[in-house]
Design a protein around this motif. Structure first.
Motif, PDB file in Angstrom:
ATOM      1  N   ARG A  60       2.680   3.244  -5.308  1.00  0.00           N
ATOM      2  CA  ARG A  60       3.118   3.800  -4.026  1.00  0.00           C
ATOM      3  C   ARG A  60       2.062   3.667  -2.941  1.00  0.00           C
ATOM      4  NH1 ARG A  60       7.309   7.981  -4.986  1.00  0.00           N
ATOM      5  NH2 ARG A  60       8.097   7.531  -7.068  1.00  0.00           N
ATOM      6  N   ASP A  63       1.637   0.151  -0.489  1.00  0.00           N
ATOM      7  CA  ASP A  63       2.374  -0.066   0.762  1.00  0.00           C
ATOM      8  C   ASP A  63       1.743   0.716   1.905  1.00  0.00           C
ATOM      9  OD1 ASP A  63       5.449  -0.607  -0.877  1.00  0.00           O
ATOM     10  OD2 ASP A  63       4.611  -1.891   0.692  1.00  0.00           O
ATOM     11  N   GLU A  64       1.301   1.930   1.628  1.00  0.00           N
ATOM     12  CA  GLU A  64       0.632   2.748   2.632  1.00  0.00           C
ATOM     13  C   GLU A  64      -0.599   2.009   3.128  1.00  0.00           C
ATOM     14  OE1 GLU A  64       0.787   5.770   4.001  1.00  0.00           O
ATOM     15  OE2 GLU A  64      -1.255   6.399   4.355  1.00  0.00           O
TER      16      GLU A  64
ATOM     17  N   GLU B 102       6.000   1.924   8.237  1.00  0.00           N
ATOM     18  CA  GLU B 102       5.117   3.081   8.089  1.00  0.00           C
ATOM     19  C   GLU B 102       5.898   4.328   7.713  1.00  0.00           C
ATOM     20  OE1 GLU B 102       1.663   1.850  11.257  1.00  0.00           O
ATOM     21  OE2 GLU B 102       1.966   3.968  10.822  1.00  0.00           O
ATOM     22  N   THR B 105       6.532   4.131   4.078  1.00  0.00           N
ATOM     23  CA  THR B 105       5.391   4.460   3.214  1.00  0.00           C
ATOM     24  C   THR B 105       5.130   5.961   3.231  1.00  0.00           C
ATOM     25  OG1 THR B 105       3.697   4.158   4.911  1.00  0.00           O
ATOM     26  CG2 THR B 105       4.272   2.238   3.619  1.00  0.00           C
ATOM     27  N   LEU B 109       7.888   6.674  -0.021  1.00  0.00           N
ATOM     28  CA  LEU B 109       6.967   6.464  -1.136  1.00  0.00           C
ATOM     29  C   LEU B 109       6.168   7.695  -1.486  1.00  0.00           C
ATOM     30  CD1 LEU B 109       5.717   2.859  -0.497  1.00  0.00           C
ATOM     31  CD2 LEU B 109       7.486   3.655  -2.041  1.00  0.00           C
TER      32      LEU B 109
END
Lengths: 187, 143
Positions: A60, A63-64, B102, B105, B109
């Motif tokens: 996870r 992607d951040e 963004e 995320t 996520l």
């Protein structure tokens, strides 16, 4: 072609994300490890769980990282390692790692951490010898790299909690697995 | 009369499955099956375009321009694709796609109950997405 925004530097990245109290972070992680030890009792099992947790986080986190840092695709594994050490670690842990001990093919290297916020105030007792306290970090790297098509193996070489002088992780690229196309030529 | 600059937004996972679909305005609204079909079609076209490329290192289709709509696509390095179907010549769609990435995320996520690669059912994502689209619309019309 849309204009490409340049990738941010490590310090700029670190400054642009929300931060949390360091003690809270260290205490939370410590609580997780203690609870796992109580629940699972076996040190090896705890190591595996920490790695699994790290893996789930890594899938996870990547992607951040990509969204905030604006890095473009790395040309080779050397660049990948540099990006992880200078930008990745900086963004999430506030510390940079040094990349050393490259092997001849350029597929295996070590990340050395002098400073590690996970282990502030931690002292491993004799009953927990064999515990890889920071195993979550190896899982995170493995999970993150798998999401960008790299299968890796991450092991701990040096651990300050075990008496060494620094934290050293060995990262080995096993293979690149690019995305499968929906149509294969030989079908 | 507010014109929808954006007709619809799609998010597809790395295997080509549709994980999010939102349409704005009645123009171009499609039902679930059609949206699923379109998503896998786009995933395949995107992959084929990389093989058709005369030079190596092609990362796929960024923009499709048709007679009465544009389709902007952004693919993250992890293989997730975000694409919008919008009015011809709608500006700043690439920026919008990065902002949506963004938001993904953050609200998708980082939601511990969201299962990776599964359809997105996160209220916070919907909410923040609506805010961003609204702001974008106001900025466009305010000119």
């Amino acid at each position: 072609m849309p204009p490409l925004t340049p990738p941010k530097s490590g310090d700029a990245l670190f400054a642009s994300v929300d931060r949390v109290n360091a003690e809270l972070f260290t205490l939370t992680y410590g609580a997780i490890v203690r609870q796992l030890l109580t629940d699972l009792e076996e040190v090896e099992e705890v190591n595996k769980q920490l790695d699994q947790m790290g893996y789930n986080m890594g899938t996870r986190l990547v992607d951040e990282f990509l969204a905030k840092s604006n890095v473009s695709r790395c040309v080779d594994f050397k660049e990948t390692a540099d990006v992880i050490a200078k930008l990745g670690f900086k963004m999430f842990l506030g510390v940079t790692a040094t990349v050393t001990k490259w092997d001849a093919e350029g597929t295996s290297c070590s990340f050395v951490l002098e400073d590690n916020p996970l282990v502030d105030f931690v002292d491993l007792p004799d009953t927990c010898q064999g515990l890889q306290y920071c195993n979550v970090l190896s899982g995170v790297i493995r999970g993150a790299l798998e999401m960008v098509s790299m299968k890796t193996e991450v092991t701990w070489v040096r651990d300050m909690l075990r008496g060494d002088d620094a934290y050293e992780m060995r990262v080995k690229l096993i293979k690149q697995v690019p995305e499968e196309y929906p149509y294969k030529d030989d079908d | 009369m507010a014109l929808a600059a954006i007709y619809s937004l799609f998010i597809i996972n790395k295997s080509g499955g549709l994980i999010y679909y939102k349409d704005y305005g009645s123009a171009g609204r499609m039902d679930t099956n059609d949206s699923l079909r379109l998503a896998s079609l786009w995933h395949s076209m995107h992959a084929i375009s990389q093989q058709l490329s005369p030079t190596p290192g092609c990362t796929g289709i960024d923009l499709l321009q048709a007679h009465n709509f544009d389709l902007h696509c952004f693919q993250s390095l992890t293989g997730t694709k975000f694409f919008v179907v919008c009015e011809t010549g709608a500006p700043n769609m690439e920026m919008l796609l990065k902002v949506i990435y963004e938001l993904y995320t953050d609200f998708v996520l980082k939601n511990p109950f969201y299962e990776m690669e599964m359809p997105i059912r996160c209220e916070l994502f919907d909410l923040n997405l609506a805010q961003v689209i609204q702001k974008d619309r106001v900025a466009l019309l305010g000119r």
